[in-house]
Design a protein around this motif. Structure first.
Motif, PDB file in Angstrom:
ATOM      1  N   TYR A  89       0.987  -3.074 -11.485  1.00 35.71           N
ATOM      2  CA  TYR A  89      -0.205  -2.276 -11.777  1.00 35.71           C
ATOM      3  C   TYR A  89       0.175  -0.820 -12.056  1.00 35.71           C
ATOM      4  O   TYR A  89      -0.330  -0.197 -13.008  1.00 35.71           O
ATOM      5  N   LEU A  90       1.072  -0.267 -11.235  1.00 34.34           N
ATOM      6  CA  LEU A  90       1.464   1.134 -11.395  1.00 34.34           C
ATOM      7  C   LEU A  90       2.188   1.366 -12.715  1.00 34.34           C
ATOM      8  O   LEU A  90       2.040   2.422 -13.342  1.00 34.34           O
ATOM      9  N   GLN A 132       0.825  -1.204   0.000  1.00 36.22           N
ATOM     10  CA  GLN A 132       0.000   0.000   0.000  1.00 36.22           C
ATOM     11  C   GLN A 132       0.864   1.262   0.000  1.00 36.22           C
ATOM     12  O   GLN A 132       0.537   2.253  -0.660  1.00 36.22           O
ATOM     13  N   GLU A 184       1.608  -4.534  -6.921  1.00 35.13           N
ATOM     14  CA  GLU A 184       1.284  -3.110  -7.018  1.00 35.13           C
ATOM     15  C   GLU A 184       2.193  -2.404  -8.018  1.00 35.13           C
ATOM     16  O   GLU A 184       1.750  -1.536  -8.771  1.00 35.13           O
ATOM     17  N   TYR A 202       4.262   6.130  -4.963  1.00 34.83           N
ATOM     18  CA  TYR A 202       4.439   6.282  -6.409  1.00 34.83           C
ATOM     19  C   TYR A 202       3.436   7.285  -6.969  1.00 34.83           C
ATOM     20  O   TYR A 202       3.804   8.201  -7.723  1.00 34.83           O
ATOM     21  N   GLU A 203       2.173   7.122  -6.612  1.00 41.50           N
ATOM     22  CA  GLU A 203       1.128   7.985  -7.195  1.00 41.50           C
ATOM     23  C   GLU A 203       1.265   9.431  -6.747  1.00 41.50           C
ATOM     24  O   GLU A 203       1.106  10.361  -7.552  1.00 41.50           O
ATOM     25  N   ARG A 239       2.341   2.002  -3.427  1.00 39.52           N
ATOM     26  CA  ARG A 239       1.361   2.604  -4.340  1.00 39.52           C
ATOM     27  C   ARG A 239       1.149   4.088  -4.000  1.00 39.52           C
ATOM     28  O   ARG A 239       1.141   4.944  -4.885  1.00 39.52           O
TER      29      ARG A 239
END
Length: 460
Positions: A330-331, A276, A327, A282-283, A279
Motif C-alpha cells: 500500500y505504501l 502498523q 502495508e 514509513y509515512e 506504516r
C-alpha cells in the motif's frame, strides 16, 4: 604457532575473552583457495577432535547449555563449506535488472568486532586492492545504483582508523567509477559519529542508517517504546550532514528496544502490530523527507532466526506473507493486494497477555488463546509451536541457531484456542502461533512464559 594470548582492550560483547590459547597457522606459497581449504579442514579437524576426545564435555553442553549442539557440529563437519566469489554476483545483478530493480552493491569492509585490524597495513591494503578489482569488474552493470561500502563497522569498535581506510576506498571508487556514489551504513545514529565520518571520511557520498525505533519513535497504544524524539533525518541535519541519506534497514521495534519479561527476555510485537509500525515509520520518517531521504530498505525481505524465528522476517520460512507486506504494498503503490493477510489482535496465556510475565508450574495446564480476524473472510488454520528461549543471541545480524521445538502435550485444541501441559523441564519458553488463510498469507505472534519460579537472586 600455539600459545597463550592476552587481550587488554575494552569490549562490549559477552563473548570477549581476555586470556585464551590461540592456534595461528601460517602457510607460504599458497593462494586464496589454498587458504580456504586449510581453514575448512582445520576447523573440521578441531570439531571432530572435540566430539571424539571430549565426548563427556560435549554431552554436557548438548544437554545443559545448548540443545542440539552436537548435531549442528556434526553437520558442520559433514557439509562442504559454501564459497561465494564476487563473480557469482553477475547472476544476481542480471536477475535484478530483468525485474527492473536497482542494486546497492555491497563491499563488505572488515569489522573490528569480527577480528579485522585496521592497524594491520597489509590487511588494509589487501582489502582496498580486492575492492578495486570488484569495482572494475562490475561498475558498468546497468543494475548498479550505488556502492555500499561497509555495514555497521561502528558496532562495538574502538579504532577510528576504520574511517581513514573507508575514505581511501571511497576515493578509489570515485577514481575507478565516477558514475556511482558511495554509501556507508552505520548502526543507528550518533551525532558525534556523524561528525567523525564527515571529518575523516569526506569521500562518503550517502549516509546510510540502520534504524528501528529511533527512525520516528513509538506509540504507547501499540506497546512500542521506540525512541521518542526527532526523526533520524532531523538528527542528521542537526549533526551537520547536508547530503543525501538512505534508511538502509527499518522495521519493527528492535529486540533491544522493547519491554522485557521478569526473566529478562524481550517481548516481540505481533505481525499486526509490526504492520502498523512499518506504516507509521514509513509515512513519518521516510516519505516525510522526500528531498534528503533518497530511499529505504525494509528489513527483512525473507526470514531469519534473530532472537526469534519471526522477529524481523516479512515472510515466514515457507514463503508465507505477513500483514507487513500488505502495508508495504500500500505504501509503495497506493493499493492493497487483492487478498490480505489475517490480523492477530490479541494473544493470551491463562488469560494474561505477553507483558504479564506469565509463570506456570511444570506439567500444569496452560491455555493459550489468539484472537484473529481476516479481512477477506477466509477460513483460518492454526499451527502452534513451542520453543525454548534462544540462548544463541548475537549482535549485528550475525547468524544465530534456531532452537529445537519441544513436543506439544496437547489437552485441547479448538481453532485459536490451545491448552497444553507445560514442559517438565523448568525454564523460559515461547509459544508461537501461525494463522494461515489458505491464500499464501499468515499472521504470527509468540508469547514468552516461564516454567517454574525464578531463583531468589534472579527475581531480585
Amino acid at each position: 604457532t600455539f600459545g597463550p594470548t592476552f587481550r587488554a582492550e575494552n569490549s562490549n560483547t559477552s563473548r570477549h575473552l581476555a586470556e585464551f590459547w590461540m592456534v595461528e597457522p601460517e602457510i607460504a606459497f599458497a593462494d586464496l583457495s589454498d587458504n580456504m581449504d586449510l581453514a575448512e579442514d582445520f576447523l573440521k579437524s578441531i570439531l571432530d577432535s572435540l566430539l571424539t576426545h571430549r565426548a563427556d564435555d560435549m554431552n554436557f553442553f548438548d544437554q545443559r547449555i545448548e540443545r542440539g549442539l552436537k548435531e549442528r557440529l556434526h553437520h558442520v563437519i559433514e557439509t562442504p563449506f559454501r564459497r561465494l566469489p564476487y563473480t557469482e554476483a553477475i547472476g544476481i545483478l542480471d536477475a535484478a535488472h530483468e525485474r527492473g530493480l536497482s542494486v546497492v552493491f555491497g563491499l563488505w569492509a572488515g569489522q573490528e568486532r569480527q577480528g579485522f585490524d585496521y592497524n594491520d597495513g597489509r590487511a588494509v591494503a589487501a582489502q582496498l586492492a580486492q575492492f578495486r578489482e570488484v569495482v572494475r569488474e562490475y561498475k558498468g552493470h546497468p543494475a548498479i545504483l550505488m556502492w555500499g561500502l561497509g555495514n555497521e563497522n561502528d558496532l562495538f569498535y574502538t579504532d577510528f582508523k576504520v574511517w581513514d581506510a573507508l575514505n581511501d576506498i571511497a576515493e578509489m571508487i570515485h577514481e575507478e567509477d565516477p558514475n556511482h556514489p558511495v554509501m556507508h551504513v552505520t548502526a543507528g545514529l550518533d551525532v558525534a559519529e556523524v561528525q567523525l565520518i564527515m571529518e575523516r571520511a569526506p569521500a562518503i557520498d550517502v549516509y546510510g542508517i540502520n534504524t528501528y525505533g529511533e527512525l520516528v519513535g513509538g506509540t504507547s497504544d501499540l506497546r512500542s517504546y521506540g525512541y521518542e524524539g526527532p526523526s533520524v533525518g532531523v538528527q542528521l541535519r542537526r549533526a551537520g550532514w547536508d547530503g543525501p541519506y538512505v534508511i538502509a534497514e527499518w522495521g519493527p521495534d528492535g529486540h533491544w528496544e522493547v519491554p522485557k519479561t521478569a526473566w529478562g527476555v524481550p517481548i516481540e510485537q505481533t505481525s499486526h502490530e509490526k504492520a502498523q509500525m512499518y506504516r507509521i515509520r514509513y509515512e513519518r520518517g521516510i516519505a516525510a523527507d522526500p528531498v534528503s531521504c533518497i530511499g529505504s530498505y525494509a528489513f527483512l525481505w525473507g526470514d531469519k532466526q534473530e532472537t526469534t524465528p519471526t522477529w524481523y522476517g516479512i515472510f515466514t520460512p515457507g514463503g508465507y506473507e505477513t500483514e507487513v507486506l500488505d502495508e508495504l504494498q500500500y505504501l509503495w503503490t497506493g493499493a492493497y493486494p487483492e487478498n490480505r493477510a489475517p490480523s492477530l489482535t490479541a494473544y493470551t496465556a491463562n488469560g494474561q497477555d505477553r507483558y504479564a510475565s506469565v509463570f506456570v508450574d511444570p506439567r500444569s495446564q496452560v491455555a493459550f488463546e489468539a484472537t484473529v480476524t481476516d479481512p477477506d473472510g477466509d477460513a483460518l488454520r492454526y499451527e502452534w509451536e513451542l520453543l525454548p528461549e534462544s540462548t544463541d543471541i548475537r549482535a549485528g545480524g550475525d547468524a544465530e541457531t534456531r532452537p529445537d521445538a519441544v513436543r506439544l502435550d496437547v489437552v485441547r485444541r479448538d481453532g485459536g484456542a490451545l491448552t497444553i501441559r507445560a514442559p517438565r523441564l523448568e525454564g523460559p519458553y515461547r509459544m508461537f502461533v501461525y494463522v494461515y488463510d489458505g491464500n499464501g498469507n499468515v499472521a504470527t505472534a509468540n508469547l514468552p512464559f516461564h516454567v517454574g519460579r525464578l531463583p531468589e537472586t534472579a527475581a531480585r
